[in-house]
Design an enzyme around this catalytic site. Sequence first.
Site, mmCIF file in Angstrom:
data_model
loop_
_atom_site.group_PDB
_atom_site.id
_atom_site.type_symbol
_atom_site.label_atom_id
_atom_site.label_comp_id
_atom_site.label_asym_id
_atom_site.label_seq_id
_atom_site.Cartn_x
_atom_site.Cartn_y
_atom_site.Cartn_z
ATOM 1 N N SER A 103 23.208 -6.867 -28.944
ATOM 2 C CA SER A 103 24.630 -6.604 -28.699
ATOM 3 C C SER A 103 24.942 -6.070 -27.311
ATOM 4 C CB SER A 103 25.168 -5.619 -29.740
ATOM 5 O OG SER A 103 25.466 -6.311 -30.907
ATOM 6 N N LYS B 280 27.099 -8.244 -25.321
ATOM 7 C CA LYS B 280 28.547 -8.346 -25.561
ATOM 8 C C LYS B 280 29.349 -7.838 -24.365
ATOM 9 C CE LYS B 280 27.922 -8.048 -30.550
ATOM 10 N NZ LYS B 280 27.863 -7.211 -31.758
ATOM 11 N N TYR C 107 26.853 -17.347 -29.393
ATOM 12 C CA TYR C 107 26.672 -15.928 -29.775
ATOM 13 C C TYR C 107 25.195 -15.603 -30.033
ATOM 14 C CZ TYR C 107 26.765 -11.684 -32.499
ATOM 15 O OH TYR C 107 26.497 -10.416 -32.974
ATOM 16 N N TYR D 25 28.516 1.213 -32.251
ATOM 17 C CA TYR D 25 28.794 0.949 -33.667
ATOM 18 C C TYR D 25 29.740 2.006 -34.239
ATOM 19 C CZ TYR D 25 24.729 -1.950 -32.708
ATOM 20 O OH TYR D 25 23.863 -2.844 -32.139
ATOM 21 N N VAL E 74 20.703 -4.015 -31.566
ATOM 22 C CA VAL E 74 19.721 -3.782 -32.621
ATOM 23 C C VAL E 74 18.290 -4.123 -32.177
ATOM 24 C CG1 VAL E 74 21.376 -4.008 -34.519
ATOM 25 C CG2 VAL E 74 20.102 -6.036 -33.742
HETATM 26 N N1 GLU Z 1 22.603 -10.609 -33.204
HETATM 27 C C1 GLU Z 1 22.892 -9.414 -33.934
HETATM 28 C C2 GLU Z 1 23.766 -9.721 -35.109
HETATM 29 O O1 GLU Z 1 24.602 -10.549 -34.987
HETATM 30 C C3 GLU Z 1 23.548 -8.435 -33.017
HETATM 31 C C4 GLU Z 1 23.718 -7.104 -33.662
HETATM 32 C C5 GLU Z 1 23.714 -5.965 -32.724
HETATM 33 O O2 GLU Z 1 22.876 -5.868 -31.842
HETATM 34 O O3 GLU Z 1 24.610 -5.123 -32.898
HETATM 35 O O4 GLU Z 1 23.636 -9.148 -36.143
#
Ligand code: GLU
Length: 320
Positions: free
Chosen positions: A80, A83, A204, A256, A274
């Site tokens: 993430s 992002k 994604y 988060y 994650v």
């Molecule tokens: N590729 C992970 C998912 O979609 C990213 C989650 C993350 O790192 O927050 O669950």
Amino acid sequence: MTGTYPSRSTSRCPSDLLSLQELVDGIAVDIAAVMGRGKVADYIPALADVDADQFGMAIHTVDGQFYGTGSSGVGFSIQSISKVLSLTLAIEHHGDDLWNRVSVEPSGDPFNSLVQLEHECGVPRNPLINAGAILVADALLDAHDDPIDALLSLIEQLTGRRPSIDEEVVSSEKATGFRNEAMANLMKSFGNLKHSVADVLDVYFRQCSIVLNCEELAQVFAYLANAGRQPGSEVVVVSPLRARRINALMLTCGTYDRAGEFAFKVGLPAKSGVGGGIAATVPGKLALCAWSPALSASGNSVAATEALRLFAERSLCSVF
Ligand code: GLU
């Protein structure tokens, strides 16, 4: 990597008086107290095999100094953290129109929750949770023929090295990303996704599977610590206003549903993934990244969070 952090008369950060190398080396020693806590992200099978007993940390100052400790040169799945980079590219293309399709509020829910998305008619709470990042991936497909090439090129521009994508992680995410598919389909049903669910999720999952190390991530995030401009160059990645807004989103939405606790304990804009990485900024001063694969229940790396807390406490560098 070693270096001496240069004193600047305009600075109010007491860490100017310390060697940042000593600071990160001390953190690498003290972090042992929390190693062994948490567990690796096994909901993505390819991440389940990563050795949890690793820790790295790196700093890149806006003056162009580097500091690294532990496994700061070991690559990991940025997940993430990507992002922030996809958002950067999407804002550059769509400008404020992007905010008609995704909000800027913390969610208070887990990063992969579907609940709010249904209540809020397919408009994700923010671009740093999964639904928001999937929406941004859709927006990137309007902006670039090949959004992943654009992302890799941005990283290459900032680090001098084109990163790889872990194809095993891509396959693993595709095979198990049922909730992400559900979010994409829900947004599509509300008319907030323009491209096919398959095409959007391909972008994604691939962006999440980019492999970088702490040193590279600290270098990449330095533009956000430097009002949108890559330190030591004339490369403007985003305007100062957009850099400020991205930092604001990182602070309020980047860790988060523990963003409040993270602001309380650390007090820095940050984005976790994650894969166990957390990239953060001290605006006007430096960018840094800590990594350790074992996660808390909220999805933030236990040791990386603690490392950033120790950094903020010992350097007195914080936005507050
Ligand atoms: N590729 C992970 C998912 O979609 C990213 C989650 C993350 O790192 O927050 O669950």
